[in-house]
Design an enzyme around this catalytic site. Sequence first.
Site, PDB file in Angstrom:
ATOM      1  N   LYS A 132       0.813  -1.220   0.000  1.00  0.00           N
ATOM      2  CA  LYS A 132       0.000   0.000   0.000  1.00  0.00           C
ATOM      3  C   LYS A 132       0.847   1.271   0.000  1.00  0.00           C
ATOM      4  O   LYS A 132       0.470   2.274  -0.604  1.00  0.00           O
ATOM      5  CB  LYS A 132      -0.922   0.012   1.221  1.00  0.00           C
TER       6      LYS A 132
ATOM      7  N   LYS B  48      -2.758   1.389   8.974  1.00  0.00           N
ATOM      8  CA  LYS B  48      -2.947   0.264   8.033  1.00  0.00           C
ATOM      9  C   LYS B  48      -1.638  -0.474   7.832  1.00  0.00           C
ATOM     10  O   LYS B  48      -0.587   0.146   7.710  1.00  0.00           O
ATOM     11  CB  LYS B  48      -3.349   0.800   6.653  1.00  0.00           C
TER      12      LYS B  48
ATOM     13  N   GLY C  74      -7.920  -7.624   3.272  1.00  0.00           N
ATOM     14  CA  GLY C  74      -9.003  -8.191   4.065  1.00  0.00           C
ATOM     15  C   GLY C  74      -9.222  -7.497   5.395  1.00  0.00           C
ATOM     16  O   GLY C  74      -9.744  -8.088   6.339  1.00  0.00           O
ATOM     17  N   GLY C  75      -8.816  -6.229   5.464  1.00  0.00           N
ATOM     18  CA  GLY C  75      -9.051  -5.465   6.700  1.00  0.00           C
ATOM     19  C   GLY C  75      -8.121  -5.834   7.846  1.00  0.00           C
ATOM     20  O   GLY C  75      -8.263  -5.330   8.958  1.00  0.00           O
TER      21      GLY C  75
ATOM     22  N   HIS D 194     -17.043   3.438   0.099  1.00  0.00           N
ATOM     23  CA  HIS D 194     -16.068   2.719  -0.718  1.00  0.00           C
ATOM     24  C   HIS D 194     -16.613   2.671  -2.137  1.00  0.00           C
ATOM     25  O   HIS D 194     -17.607   2.011  -2.400  1.00  0.00           O
ATOM     26  CB  HIS D 194     -15.881   1.305  -0.142  1.00  0.00           C
TER      27      HIS D 194
ATOM     28  N   HIS E 292     -14.917  -4.205   7.459  1.00  0.00           N
ATOM     29  CA  HIS E 292     -14.136  -3.980   6.240  1.00  0.00           C
ATOM     30  C   HIS E 292     -14.296  -5.077   5.199  1.00  0.00           C
ATOM     31  O   HIS E 292     -13.508  -5.187   4.278  1.00  0.00           O
ATOM     32  CB  HIS E 292     -12.647  -3.777   6.563  1.00  0.00           C
TER      33      HIS E 292
ATOM     34  N   ARG F 299      -6.630  -7.862 -10.325  1.00  0.00           N
ATOM     35  CA  ARG F 299      -7.298  -9.123 -10.689  1.00  0.00           C
ATOM     36  C   ARG F 299      -8.782  -8.823 -10.911  1.00  0.00           C
ATOM     37  O   ARG F 299      -9.216  -7.694 -10.725  1.00  0.00           O
ATOM     38  CB  ARG F 299      -7.165 -10.108  -9.529  1.00  0.00           C
TER      39      ARG F 299
END
Length: 651
Positions: free
Chosen positions: A116, A158, A164-165, A208, A234, A296
Site C-alpha cells: 500500500k 494500516k 481483508g481489513g 467505498h 471492512h 485481478r
Amino acid sequence: MFQKILIANRGEIAVRIIDTARAMGVSTVAVYSEADADAAHVAAADEAVPIGAAPPRESYLCGDRIIAAARATGAQAIHPGYGFLSENPDFVAAVEAAGLIFIGPSAEAIRAMGLKDAAKALMEQAGVPVVPGYHGDNQDDDHLAGAAEAIGYPVLIKAVAGGGGKGMRKVAGAADFPAALQAARSEARNAFGNDAVLIEKYVEQPRHIEVQVFGDGQDAVHLYERDCSLQRRHQKVIEEAPAPGMTPEMRAAMGEAAVRAARAIGYRGAGTVEFIVDGSDGLRPDRFWFMEMNTRLQVEHPVTEAVTGLDLVEWQLRIAAGEGLPLAQEAIPLTGHAFEARLYAEDVAAGFLPATGTLAHLAFPPGIRADTGVRTGDTISPFYDPMIAKIVVAGATRGVALNRLARALEETRVAGTVTNLGFLGRLARHPGFAIGDVDTGLIARDLAELADGVPEPALLRAVVASAALVAAGLSGAALEGFALWQPLSRDLVLACEGEQFCVQLRLHGPDRATLVLEGGEVHAIRHPEGWIVDGHRPLPVVKAGGAIYVFAGAGGTFGLVPVDPLARATAEGLGGDGIEAPMPGLVKVVYVAAGVGVTAGQPLVILEAMKMEHTLTAPRDGIVAELFVAEGDQVEAGAPLIRLETEEDIA
Ligand code: ADP
C-alpha cells in the site's frame, strides 16, 4: 484466441470462468484438491487434474503443480480467478517462464501495487489523489505518533502489506495511539509476515467506491464504478453499480483518475482501483482518494457486467490473447442498476461465525443470476471461504433492482447449514439503504436489528405447525396418505432457535388437521404444494439431516428438530450402539471419555446447531468404546460421535 485454458481456482469463480470459456469455444482444465474431487467446478470443466490435499497450501497455492498440470494437459494460458495465486508476482513469472500466458497483469504491475505504501507513492506521482497521510519508511513509534498528530485525529493505521481489513486500526485520539499501533503491527506480522504500517486520515462517513479498469499494456479504459460501502468489519456484503448519488462530474473525475492509475503501470487485463470517498456532503469530485488497486478480477464484477452488458471474463481472455481493448471508452454502455449480495454459510447471531455443513437443499428463484460453486448435496468444508453464492439482480432503476434483490433473497432456499440470508434480506429492506444513504458504518450502527430476525408469533405458529405435520409423516402433497389415512392424534416436541415447542396434532380426515400449540390452535388444510396453515399460502418444507427446514420467505428459514423421535432414530441408526450427529453443528461439550460406563438417558454430548444446544444421550446402558470427536469439532449430519461397546468388543 486460446484453444485451452487452465483455471487455477475453485468454487463459484472457477465455474464462472469455465462458463465464459465454453461460450467462447475454449476448452477448460480444472484443478482440484482432495476435498474438491466431486466439486461443481470439476464437473463443469472439460478436464480436471488433482493437485494435492485439501489445505490451500498443499493444493491451490502450489504454483508448480498448477503449471505442471497446464503443461500436461496442453493448456496455453492460466486464469487465476481471485484470491489464491491471483496477485502473486512470483507465480506470474513462473507461468511465463514455463512458456504459458498468465491471464492477468504482468508481475511488475502486481508488484507495483502489492504494498500500500509504494502504491500510494506511485499514485501520488501519477497525479491520482491519495488519502492524506504518512506512508514513509520511518517506522519508529514516536515518528508515527508525530505523523498521526500532524495528520489530525481520527486516523487509520494500516498494514502496508494489508488485505481483508487485517492490521487496520482506527484511532480516535493520541492517548489510544500506542496500543493501536502495537495491535496493528502484531496482526500484520501474523497475517503478512510484514509489520510495517502507514497512517492515513480517517475519512468521515466513508464510502467505498471502486472503478473497474481494463488495460492492454498501453492504453486503458474504465467500466464505471461500483459502490461497496455496505461492509462488515471492512468486508463487502452487498455491492451495487452505479454508486447511489453519483454525478456525471464525479464519475468522470473518478474514471479519469482510475485510468491514469492503470496507465501509470502499463496495466494489462482487469483491475480495480479502490477509492475512499468522503460522503458527508454528497459526492464531490474533490473528495475521493486512492486506497489501493486490486490487480485481478473482483468478486463483485457481476454488477458491472449487469450494467454494461459486457462479459468481463471474455475481455480478460481476449486481452490476454493479444486482441487489444475490445471497446473504446465512449462505446462502453451503462444502463440501469444492479446489486450483488454475498450469501455465506455463517452464523450471523454468533458474530458472523463461519459455518460448515452439507447443503441438503439449495435453490435460487428463476430470473436472477446466481453465481455459485456448490449444488444440493455439496459440502461447505472448513478449508475454504464459506461463500455459497453471489445473488445478482438488475433493474431499470435502483428502486426496481433493490426490490428484486429483496425478493430474490426471500425466494432463495438453503438448508443444511446456517446462512446470512435473513441478514441480507433485512439489509435489502433497510430504509437508509433504500434511499441510497450508504456508508461503511451502516451495518455496524444497525447491527442489532439486522442480525436478529424475531419472527411474528403468527408466522412462528405456522412454521411450527408445518414442521410438525411433516415430522408426523404427513407431507402436503402425498396422495398415498388417502389410502393409508387413519384417525390420528399425536404429541410432538420440536426444537427451534433455542426453544422447544410442544404440539398436539389431531388429524380429522386425510386433508384436515388441527394443531394445538403455544399461543393457540391452528387449522391446516392439505394442498398440492403443502399444508395451508390458518389460510396462509403453504410454506415450503424440506427434510434434511434429521432437521426439518421451513422456508418462510422474508420471515426467514427455520430449522426444526423433532426432539423425541430424534433420540430414537439416532439409537436405531447405529443399531443402539452409538450416537450420530443429527444435524451439522459444533461439538460444545463432551461429557464422557472412552472406557467409562454410562446408563441409558445419560447426557453424552452437547451439539450446538442453529443457535441451540442439543443434548445427545446414551441410547442404552453400556461402556463408551470409542469417542470420535472432541470439544470444538465441527461435524456433519450423520457423523458418528460415540460408539458404545458391543459384545464383539468384549469377545
Ligand atoms: P484491505 O486491503 O485490508 O481490504 P483497504 O485499504 O482496502 O484495506 O480498506 C478496507 C476498508 O477500510 C475500506 O473499504 C473502507 O471501508 C475502510 N477504510 C480504508 N481506508 C480508510 C480511511 N482512510 N478512512 C476511513 N475508512 C477507510
